[in-house]
Motif scaffolding. Structure first.
Motif, PDB file in Angstrom:
ATOM      1  N   CYS A 101      38.102  12.372  88.284  1.00 26.19           N
ATOM      2  CA  CYS A 101      39.514  12.717  88.473  1.00 26.19           C
ATOM      3  C   CYS A 101      40.270  11.550  89.089  1.00 26.19           C
ATOM      4  O   CYS A 101      41.422  11.270  88.723  1.00 26.19           O
ATOM      5  CB  CYS A 101      39.643  13.959  89.349  1.00 26.19           C
ATOM      6  SG  CYS A 101      38.723  13.878  90.902  1.00 26.19           S
ATOM      7  N   LYS A 104      41.062   8.829  86.539  1.00 25.46           N
ATOM      8  CA  LYS A 104      42.272   9.178  85.770  1.00 25.46           C
ATOM      9  C   LYS A 104      43.511   8.889  86.601  1.00 25.46           C
ATOM     10  O   LYS A 104      44.531   8.425  86.082  1.00 25.46           O
ATOM     11  CB  LYS A 104      42.230  10.660  85.413  1.00 25.46           C
ATOM     12  CG  LYS A 104      41.058  11.017  84.517  1.00 25.46           C
ATOM     13  CD  LYS A 104      41.530  11.548  83.213  1.00 25.46           C
ATOM     14  CE  LYS A 104      40.357  11.792  82.291  1.00 25.46           C
ATOM     15  NZ  LYS A 104      40.718  12.578  81.142  1.00 25.46           N
ATOM     16  N   CYS A 144      37.450  22.135  93.681  1.00 25.41           N
ATOM     17  CA  CYS A 144      37.641  21.326  92.467  1.00 25.41           C
ATOM     18  C   CYS A 144      38.095  22.202  91.304  1.00 25.41           C
ATOM     19  O   CYS A 144      37.586  23.313  91.123  1.00 25.41           O
ATOM     20  CB  CYS A 144      36.326  20.653  92.086  1.00 25.41           C
ATOM     21  SG  CYS A 144      35.820  19.369  93.227  1.00 25.41           S
ATOM     22  N   CYS A 146      39.110  20.325  88.106  1.00 23.97           N
ATOM     23  CA  CYS A 146      39.477  19.291  87.140  1.00 23.97           C
ATOM     24  C   CYS A 146      39.365  19.783  85.703  1.00 23.97           C
ATOM     25  O   CYS A 146      40.112  19.332  84.831  1.00 23.97           O
ATOM     26  CB  CYS A 146      38.623  18.052  87.348  1.00 23.97           C
ATOM     27  SG  CYS A 146      36.872  18.326  87.059  1.00 23.97           S
ATOM     28  N   CYS A 149      42.515  20.687  84.146  1.00 23.80           N
ATOM     29  CA  CYS A 149      43.607  19.710  84.166  1.00 23.80           C
ATOM     30  C   CYS A 149      43.292  18.445  83.388  1.00 23.80           C
ATOM     31  O   CYS A 149      43.987  17.441  83.579  1.00 23.80           O
ATOM     32  CB  CYS A 149      43.916  19.306  85.601  1.00 23.80           C
ATOM     33  SG  CYS A 149      44.180  20.665  86.700  1.00 23.80           S
ATOM     34  N   GLY A 151      40.988  16.458  84.021  1.00 24.46           N
ATOM     35  CA  GLY A 151      40.756  15.450  85.060  1.00 24.46           C
ATOM     36  C   GLY A 151      39.300  15.029  85.119  1.00 24.46           C
ATOM     37  O   GLY A 151      38.953  14.019  85.716  1.00 24.46           O
ATOM     38  N   GLY A 152      38.417  15.725  84.527  1.00 24.01           N
ATOM     39  CA  GLY A 152      36.985  15.457  84.583  1.00 24.01           C
ATOM     40  C   GLY A 152      36.255  16.632  83.960  1.00 24.01           C
ATOM     41  O   GLY A 152      36.873  17.365  83.193  1.00 24.01           O
ATOM     42  N   CYS A 324      48.634  16.472  87.537  1.00 23.25           N
ATOM     43  CA  CYS A 324      47.562  16.992  88.390  1.00 23.25           C
ATOM     44  C   CYS A 324      46.238  16.706  87.699  1.00 23.25           C
ATOM     45  O   CYS A 324      46.105  16.918  86.503  1.00 23.25           O
ATOM     46  CB  CYS A 324      47.728  18.500  88.605  1.00 23.25           C
ATOM     47  SG  CYS A 324      46.388  19.240  89.566  1.00 23.25           S
ATOM     48  N   VAL A 325      45.271  16.183  88.468  1.00 20.83           N
ATOM     49  CA  VAL A 325      43.947  15.946  87.886  1.00 20.83           C
ATOM     50  C   VAL A 325      42.931  16.972  88.383  1.00 20.83           C
ATOM     51  O   VAL A 325      41.753  16.892  88.063  1.00 20.83           O
ATOM     52  CB  VAL A 325      43.429  14.517  88.186  1.00 20.83           C
ATOM     53  CG1 VAL A 325      44.186  13.496  87.354  1.00 20.83           C
ATOM     54  CG2 VAL A 325      43.509  14.199  89.664  1.00 20.83           C
ATOM     55  N   GLY A 326      43.371  17.916  89.199  1.00 23.58           N
ATOM     56  CA  GLY A 326      42.467  18.970  89.659  1.00 23.58           C
ATOM     57  C   GLY A 326      41.460  18.520  90.699  1.00 23.58           C
ATOM     58  O   GLY A 326      40.378  19.082  90.808  1.00 23.58           O
ATOM     59  N   CYS A 327      41.826  17.517  91.493  1.00 22.72           N
ATOM     60  CA  CYS A 327      40.880  17.010  92.507  1.00 22.72           C
ATOM     61  C   CYS A 327      40.734  18.002  93.655  1.00 22.72           C
ATOM     62  O   CYS A 327      39.757  17.958  94.401  1.00 22.72           O
ATOM     63  CB  CYS A 327      41.334  15.659  93.041  1.00 22.72           C
ATOM     64  SG  CYS A 327      42.835  15.721  94.053  1.00 22.72           S
TER      65      CYS A 327
END
Lengths: 368, 524
Positions: A101, A104, A144, A146, A149, A151-152, A324-327
């Motif tokens: 995440c 990104k 988490c 991600c 999103c 994000g991962g 947002c990467v959802g971290c």
């Protein structure tokens, strides 16, 4: 596009590799701090690196856009205009073991700061940075999200790292994704072997059903639709914003937030420095104009603005991804519980209709 | 970017925060995720706590004031002057004429040093730590320590919370956060306060008490329907917790309330969380020796450590002008430092070591991350040098003989809390009100937070005063009007807000405005 090379390194060989990397640049790696806090910080001994860490609360993007930095120093002499001496941070850094995440996020920041007005300060740091990421085979923390999103937890080739490490039993799969990455591996050829078919199938097994392992769901797509269509009632924005105390933690720790303010520090009015410092949009002073007029004086409007920037489609188009990467950092940082996941959950409730019954029954449940 | 773990210097919760250090400068802060108080979050005070450290106005060398002008002097000279001045006062007026005041942002070690200098150097008991905490002899020890003393986390685990006072979201946000989390888990939250703030809005029950009323009666009187309900809830609760910020009430009523807590706790096994105001107020309570009231003319010399009483206390200003020697240790040239004969530049929280005791009694270490600007030094180092020059044995504070206890006089100084009814006003005598600052009276925050933290100043530009509609009517006030508010030694102008969130006879203002007895009239 496949990664250019896939290799394997044994877990116990990592310190040797890190030691080699340390001869080339400052290695920013995961270490364990007080209270078991994970920290991505400059590594002073290769043994400190702990890849079994969870997640650093401070995103590595704060190495690109630090909490505060001197942009330039100035000096007034004999009534002449000021002499300006800019300060660029040209330290070479290797980010080691950064979560997907955050990779990104690093690329988002790079794009943001190079897009319309290339920012020399961030640009210099980006140019001098290499990124070795660490994929998550399980969500490191319950906060988490991600997978909701984009994000991962795993980076696809070309998504921004130079090398991706994937933890397997007792070893790491090393996916080299750039020329810079190849050089980092080439420095210690004796530590790596080529990956076998067995290694690759282990990787596939590790990520199968990954989506089901997250305990936080964020319903990002629904949130994007609601925010873009302005389908969130003003009353809900206000209700959510009432919970916000404006501490700024969500923004300071958000790996995608880019806002800053500029202040001058002077000594005797003759010499001084211009400082760029992190700032955030949940403060009235952030948007107050010189005239005193403030287009976003109330917390409700500020709150809406923040989520509009993160979730609305026009911004997605401009920045190339949702904001947002959802971290999950804001879930930790917000002591009042009005973080991204909580807000998206409320948006989701907006459109939940009962299977039968009158329309007013579709109102979101209020707490007892 | 290195991280140095230290303690937030503002409220008494004591969040664990990391100073982010790069190139010898604190460039930011962040919370510790694993720390039991901060748990990964900070409030705005914490997040901006680094901004004053490199402020342009930081004092970076000692100053001396002669014939009305201030000049820089070397440390050696400043210390020599201080020692000579103190010795000469002792010779002429006795050691008891030498006083020492400190704020609650000093560390426990600095408190001990001050106490030793005062007691062993001058046999003086004129030591005062923290303007708020010096009258806390009435606090029963059982409410501070032992099984009935609640920890912060007991608040979140409670099923019934009785919360006294307002402004928790501002002055102790970590407590407010735990109260709201308990509420989210189904706990009943009863807020008893004169001001209906955001926390009261979200409580299960808000009992709005007039400030002049006897707050304990709402809590203990059997006849009152509210307390009937409270009594029922109390009976049903398995883990009740009472939260009370110390010094919210005048001394007598606070004593009565704490007594009521004690007897209630005895019956029900409930816990009490007494909130101290500042970072090291609880440490100050443990270490204070006695105090001399602000109007005490017996004082001839005074050493003030990082405290600024001149900002809000007219009597202090008179006292200070009259002193033979006033020495002020501070980060900035405060109103008190302006009056000083000698100003010694001291270090900020990120520039010194030592310990703070948080409101739960948790002893936490500060770690120096950077050096202070210029020639500034930690207050502890300055005091240690003074102690050396004065020939004070620096002994372990635990083995030191205690100074004789000094009865705490009925001096509440600037925190006087008289209430006057609106009805008693004569035409030419403006009505007087009890004033409640929107947040607790962290007077010592004024210099670091309110004046030298850019983001805080930018955010809190508005000066407003909230008034009850009926009071506004009596005064002929309209929303948006500018009024002049005059109080004990200070005055300011503020924009009127009219709201029923305020009880009658009360004015609510933001943080940095004067507190105490105030008079209101319209600006010309």
């Amino acid at each position: 596009m496949a990664a250019t090379a896939v290799k394997v390194i044994q877990k116990d060989a990592l310190p040797s590799w890190v030691a080699t990397l340390m001869t080339e640049a400052v290695v920013i790696g995961p270490r364990r701090g007080p209270y078991q806090d994970a920290q991505l910080a400059p590594v002073t001994s290769a043994q400190q690196v702990d890849l079994d860490y969870t997640h650093d609360l401070l995103p590595p993007t704060r190495y690109l856009l630090p909490p505060s930095e001197v942009l330039f120093r100035f000096q007034f002499q004999n009534g002449d205009g000021p002499t300006l001496t800019p300060e660029y941070d040209e330290r070479r850094r290797i980010f080691f073991g950064v979560r997907s995440c955050d990779v990104k996020a690093l690329r988002y920041q790079e794009r943001f700061f190079q897009r319309d007005f290339p920012d020399i300060y961030v640009g210099t740091r980006v140019r001098n940075a290499a990124v070795i990421s660490l994929a998550c085979t399980a969500p490191p923390l319950p906060t988490c999200f991600c997978a909701c999103c984009d994000g991962g937890p795993l980076l696809r080739p070309g998504e921004g790292c130079d090398i991706q490490l994937i933890p397997l039993e007792g070893r790491y799969l090393v996916e080299v994704d750039s020329e810079a990455g190849e050089r980092l591996v080439a420095g210690s050829p004796e530590l790596f072997r080529e990956a076998t078919g067995a290694d690759l199938s282990k990787r596939d097994v590790a990520f199968a059903g990954m989506d089901q392992r997250f305990s936080t769901s964020a319903y990002l797509a629904r949130g994007i639709a609601k925010v873009t269509n302005d389908a969130v009632p003003a009353a809900l924005w206000e209700e959510l914003a009432e919970g916000c105390i404006g501490c700024g933690g969500c923004s300071y720790l958000c790996p995608l937030c880019t806002c800053f303010t500029v202040v001058d520090r002077t000594r005797n009015g003759k010499t001084g420095e211009r400082i760029r410092r992190w700032d955030h949009c949940l403060l009235a002073g952030f948007t107050r104009e010189a005239s005193g007029h403030n287009p976003r004086a109330e917390r409700g409007v500020q709150f809406k603005r923040r989520f509009f920037h993160k979730l609305s489609y026009p911004y997605m188009q401009r920045e190339g991804r949702p904001g947002c990467v959802g971290c999950g950092r804001c879930l930790t940082a917000c002591m009042m519980g009005v973080d991204m996941a909580a807000v998206l959950l409320r948006f989701r409730e907006l459109s939940r209709k009962p299977k039968w019954g009158p329309p007013w029954a579709a109102k979101p449940k209020t707490s007892p | 970017m290195q991280r140095v773990l230290t303690v937030c210097p503002y409220c008494s919760c004591g969040c664990g925060l990391y100073l982010l250090v790069d190139g010898g400068d604190v460039i930011g802060v962040m919370p510790s995720a694993g720390h039991p108080v901060s748990r990964g979050s900070l409030c705005m005070k914490g997040w901006t706590s680094f901004q004053h450290l490199r402020h342009s106005e930081r004092l970076d060398s000692p100053w001396i004031r002669r014939n009305g002008t201030r000049t820089r002097v070397p440390w050696e000279q400043a210390i020599a002057h201080t020692v000579e001045g103190l010795e000469s006062v002792r010779l002429r007026h006795g050691g008891g004429a030498v006083g020492f005041w400190s704020s609650a942002r000093a560390t426990n070690e600095e408190f001990s040093l001050l106490q030793q200098i005062a007691w062993e150097g001058f046999e003086s008991t004129a030591v005062r730590f923290d303007p708020v905490i010096h009258t806390l002899d009435h606090v029963p020890a059982s409410l501070l320590e032992g099984p009935r003393a609640a920890r912060l986390d007991d608040v979140q685990g409670a099923d019934l919370l009785v919360v006294f006072g307002q402004g928790f979201l501002d002055h102790h946000p970590q407590v407010a956060s735990r109260i709201l989390k308990a509420r989210g888990q189904g706990a009943r939250v009863v807020v008893i306060s004169p001001y209906r703030d955001a926390l009261a809005e979200r409580a299960t029950l808000h009992i709005q008490v007039p400030v002049s009323d006897d707050v304990p009666s709402a809590f203990t009187n059997g006849g009152d329907w509210l307390s009937e309900r409270l009594r029922t809830w109390w009976g049903e609760a398995a883990r009740p917790v009472v939260v009370y910020p110390l010094k919210s009430l005048p001394l007598q009523r606070e004593t009565a309330l704490l007594g009521a807590f004690e007897s209630l706790m005895g019956e029900s096994g409930a816990k009490v969380l007494l909130l101290f105001p500042c970072a090291n107020s609880r440490g100050a309570l443990h270490r204070r020796a006695g105090m001399t009231g602000p109007g005490d003319r017996a004082l001839r010399a005074l050493v003030v450590v990082e405290e600024n009483p001149a900002a809000w206390d007219a009597r202090f200003r008179d006292l200070a002008r009259d002193l033979d020697l006033l020495v002020v240790l501070d980060l900035f040239l405060t109103e008190t430092a302006e009056l000083a004969h000698l100003v010694l530049p001291s270090a900020g929280f990120a520039e010194k070591g030592g310990t703070f005791t948080n409101t739960e009694g948790l002893l936490q270490a500060l770690q120096p991350a950077v050096s202070p600007p210029g020639e500034a030094r930690p207050a502890g180092a300055i005091l240690a040098e003074l102690a050396g020059r004065l020939g004070v044995r620096q002994v372990d504070s635990t083995s030191k003989p205690s100074p004789p206890p000094i009865p705490v006089a009925a001096v509440e100084g600037a925190t006087a809390t008289a209430e006057l009814a609106l009805a008693s006003r004569a035409a030419d005598d403006p009505p007087q009100f009890r004033h409640i600052p929107d947040r607790l009276r962290h007077m010592w925050l004024k210099d670091t937070l309110l004046r030298h933290t850019d983001d805080w100043q930018r955010e809190h530009q508005d000066r407003w005063v909230e008034v009850h509609p009926e009071d506004a009517n009596v005064l002929g006030l309209r929303p948006g009007w500018m009024v002049r508010i005059a109080g004990d030694g200070t005055e300011f102008q503020a924009v009127v807000r009219i709201s029923e969130r305020v009880g009658r006879g009360i004015l609510v203002t933001p943080y940095d405005l004067f507190e105490g007895l105030v008079q209101v009239e319209r600006s010309a």
